[in-house]
Design an enzyme around this catalytic site. Sequence first.
Site, PDB file in Angstrom:
ATOM      1  N   HIS A  31       0.853  -1.187   0.000  1.00 21.42           N
ATOM      2  CA  HIS A  31       0.000   0.000   0.000  1.00 21.42           C
ATOM      3  C   HIS A  31       0.889   1.238   0.000  1.00 21.42           C
ATOM      4  O   HIS A  31       2.119   1.131  -0.011  1.00 21.42           O
ATOM      5  CB  HIS A  31      -0.974  -0.010   1.178  1.00 21.42           C
ATOM      6  CG  HIS A  31      -0.351   0.091   2.532  1.00 21.42           C
ATOM      7  ND1 HIS A  31       0.464  -0.893   3.063  1.00 21.42           N
ATOM      8  CD2 HIS A  31      -0.432   1.055   3.494  1.00 21.42           C
ATOM      9  CE1 HIS A  31       0.847  -0.541   4.281  1.00 21.42           C
ATOM     10  NE2 HIS A  31       0.317   0.648   4.557  1.00 21.42           N
TER      11      HIS A  31
ATOM     12  N   HIS B 110       0.973   3.995   2.170  1.00 25.14           N
ATOM     13  CA  HIS B 110       1.260   4.754   3.386  1.00 25.14           C
ATOM     14  C   HIS B 110       2.726   5.196   3.365  1.00 25.14           C
ATOM     15  O   HIS B 110       3.597   4.445   2.921  1.00 25.14           O
ATOM     16  CB  HIS B 110       1.021   3.883   4.621  1.00 25.14           C
ATOM     17  CG  HIS B 110      -0.123   4.340   5.465  1.00 25.14           C
ATOM     18  ND1 HIS B 110      -0.861   3.472   6.240  1.00 25.14           N
ATOM     19  CD2 HIS B 110      -0.649   5.562   5.695  1.00 25.14           C
ATOM     20  CE1 HIS B 110      -1.795   4.132   6.903  1.00 25.14           C
ATOM     21  NE2 HIS B 110      -1.684   5.408   6.593  1.00 25.14           N
TER      22      HIS B 110
ATOM     23  N   ASP C 191       5.173   5.350   5.459  1.00 22.38           N
ATOM     24  CA  ASP C 191       6.250   4.557   6.049  1.00 22.38           C
ATOM     25  C   ASP C 191       6.611   3.345   5.196  1.00 22.38           C
ATOM     26  O   ASP C 191       7.694   2.779   5.348  1.00 22.38           O
ATOM     27  CB  ASP C 191       5.910   4.125   7.478  1.00 22.38           C
ATOM     28  CG  ASP C 191       4.598   3.366   7.598  1.00 22.38           C
ATOM     29  OD1 ASP C 191       3.640   3.752   6.908  1.00 22.38           O
ATOM     30  OD2 ASP C 191       4.526   2.410   8.394  1.00 22.38           O
ATOM     31  N   HIS C 192       5.733   2.958   4.270  1.00 25.56           N
ATOM     32  CA  HIS C 192       6.000   1.805   3.413  1.00 25.56           C
ATOM     33  C   HIS C 192       6.619   2.189   2.074  1.00 25.56           C
ATOM     34  O   HIS C 192       7.036   1.324   1.315  1.00 25.56           O
ATOM     35  CB  HIS C 192       4.720   1.008   3.187  1.00 25.56           C
ATOM     36  CG  HIS C 192       4.242   0.307   4.412  1.00 25.56           C
ATOM     37  ND1 HIS C 192       4.348  -1.062   4.583  1.00 25.56           N
ATOM     38  CD2 HIS C 192       3.674   0.786   5.548  1.00 25.56           C
ATOM     39  CE1 HIS C 192       3.857  -1.390   5.765  1.00 25.56           C
ATOM     40  NE2 HIS C 192       3.440  -0.286   6.372  1.00 25.56           N
TER      41      HIS C 192
ATOM     42  N   HIS D 287      -7.269  -2.365   5.223  1.00 25.66           N
ATOM     43  CA  HIS D 287      -6.548  -1.352   6.003  1.00 25.66           C
ATOM     44  C   HIS D 287      -7.293  -0.018   5.899  1.00 25.66           C
ATOM     45  O   HIS D 287      -6.694   1.048   5.931  1.00 25.66           O
ATOM     46  CB  HIS D 287      -5.119  -1.233   5.450  1.00 25.66           C
ATOM     47  CG  HIS D 287      -4.157  -0.460   6.284  1.00 25.66           C
ATOM     48  ND1 HIS D 287      -4.118  -0.526   7.653  1.00 25.66           N
ATOM     49  CD2 HIS D 287      -3.170   0.404   5.931  1.00 25.66           C
ATOM     50  CE1 HIS D 287      -3.149   0.258   8.109  1.00 25.66           C
ATOM     51  NE2 HIS D 287      -2.569   0.841   7.078  1.00 25.66           N
TER      52      HIS D 287
ATOM     53  N   ASP E 144      -0.123  -4.124   6.088  1.00 28.15           N
ATOM     54  CA  ASP E 144      -0.970  -3.613   7.171  1.00 28.15           C
ATOM     55  C   ASP E 144      -2.416  -4.002   6.891  1.00 28.15           C
ATOM     56  O   ASP E 144      -2.947  -3.687   5.825  1.00 28.15           O
ATOM     57  CB  ASP E 144      -0.879  -2.097   7.267  1.00 28.15           C
ATOM     58  CG  ASP E 144       0.468  -1.598   7.741  1.00 28.15           C
ATOM     59  OD1 ASP E 144       1.323  -2.436   8.070  1.00 28.15           O
ATOM     60  OD2 ASP E 144       0.656  -0.371   7.779  1.00 28.15           O
TER      61      ASP E 144
ATOM     62  N   HIS F 238       7.087  -5.074  11.795  1.00 25.75           N
ATOM     63  CA  HIS F 238       6.425  -3.761  11.884  1.00 25.75           C
ATOM     64  C   HIS F 238       5.835  -3.594  13.285  1.00 25.75           C
ATOM     65  O   HIS F 238       4.657  -3.320  13.463  1.00 25.75           O
ATOM     66  CB  HIS F 238       5.335  -3.687  10.819  1.00 25.75           C
ATOM     67  CG  HIS F 238       4.800  -2.307  10.533  1.00 25.75           C
ATOM     68  ND1 HIS F 238       5.050  -1.212  11.322  1.00 25.75           N
ATOM     69  CD2 HIS F 238       3.995  -1.853   9.533  1.00 25.75           C
ATOM     70  CE1 HIS F 238       4.435  -0.148  10.823  1.00 25.75           C
ATOM     71  NE2 HIS F 238       3.796  -0.519   9.724  1.00 25.75           N
TER      72      HIS F 238
END
Length: 278
Positions: free
Chosen positions: A61, A63, A65-66, A153, A176, A240
């Site tokens: 995905h 986001h 942080d990814h 998510h 996530d 994570h």
Amino acid sequence: MIEITLLGTGSPIPDPNRAGPSTLVRAGGQVFLVDCGRGVLQRAAAVGVGASGLSALLLTHLHSDHIAELGDLLITRWITTFTPDPAPLPIIGPPGTAETVDAMLKAFSHDIGYRLAHHDDLNAPPAIEVHEYTEGQVWDRDGVSIRVAPTDHRPVAPTIGFRIESGGASAVLAGDTVPCASLDELAAGAGALVHTVIRKDIVANIPQQRLQDICDYHSSVEQAAATAARAGADILVMTHYVPALVPGQEEQWRTLAASEFGGRIELGDDLHRVEVQP
């Protein structure tokens, strides 16, 4: 055999000991990077993998942080690939991935222009090949197959998990998500399930609503373990960690997972490696 290396086991909160979410999967002589959190290239270098050695980038995905190191990965692969007319880097992710990659390349457009002007052997911008999916088979090369399925998510949507198979071995990378039927189906009978986890028992008591909010769209340790149990997976690999996994507390996390899952449980620091046999 499939080899899983947890390159980054951290979260959006910077941690001096944990890079951002990212997992390296080696299968059938191919090397896949699943998500690219902060510090991923340094962690990959520690296990002898450079950006130019990746077979594909897989994104669960979008986001922050990814995908924090997406720009660095694209540029580093470009300037460290010395073969003429290199093959494009396949990037496989959910809808929105192409737009994100295009925006990242635009953000680095000045840098790309400088390098094209300076190096005679760089005569084209980074070669990228983006494929967007929400389900179905996405890869079938030299004995390695990959398929994806939706995860949950929300409000982040769409999000996907990956199932990588090679030589009778299989590994599922959940990303996530909260528990959902589509992930159960994707992970059914898998050799390993790599799942993000949070300690809801801790996070729910933090006096910041913004942090408490993460409980409603992530799986707890127990929920991730229950997903592994329903799927009949052999190994649960937790990553994570939120909050960060503190040295000496590993057994706490393991005990929580074991309350729902009777198989092998793996957790640890960045660069923790797990072998998945056929």
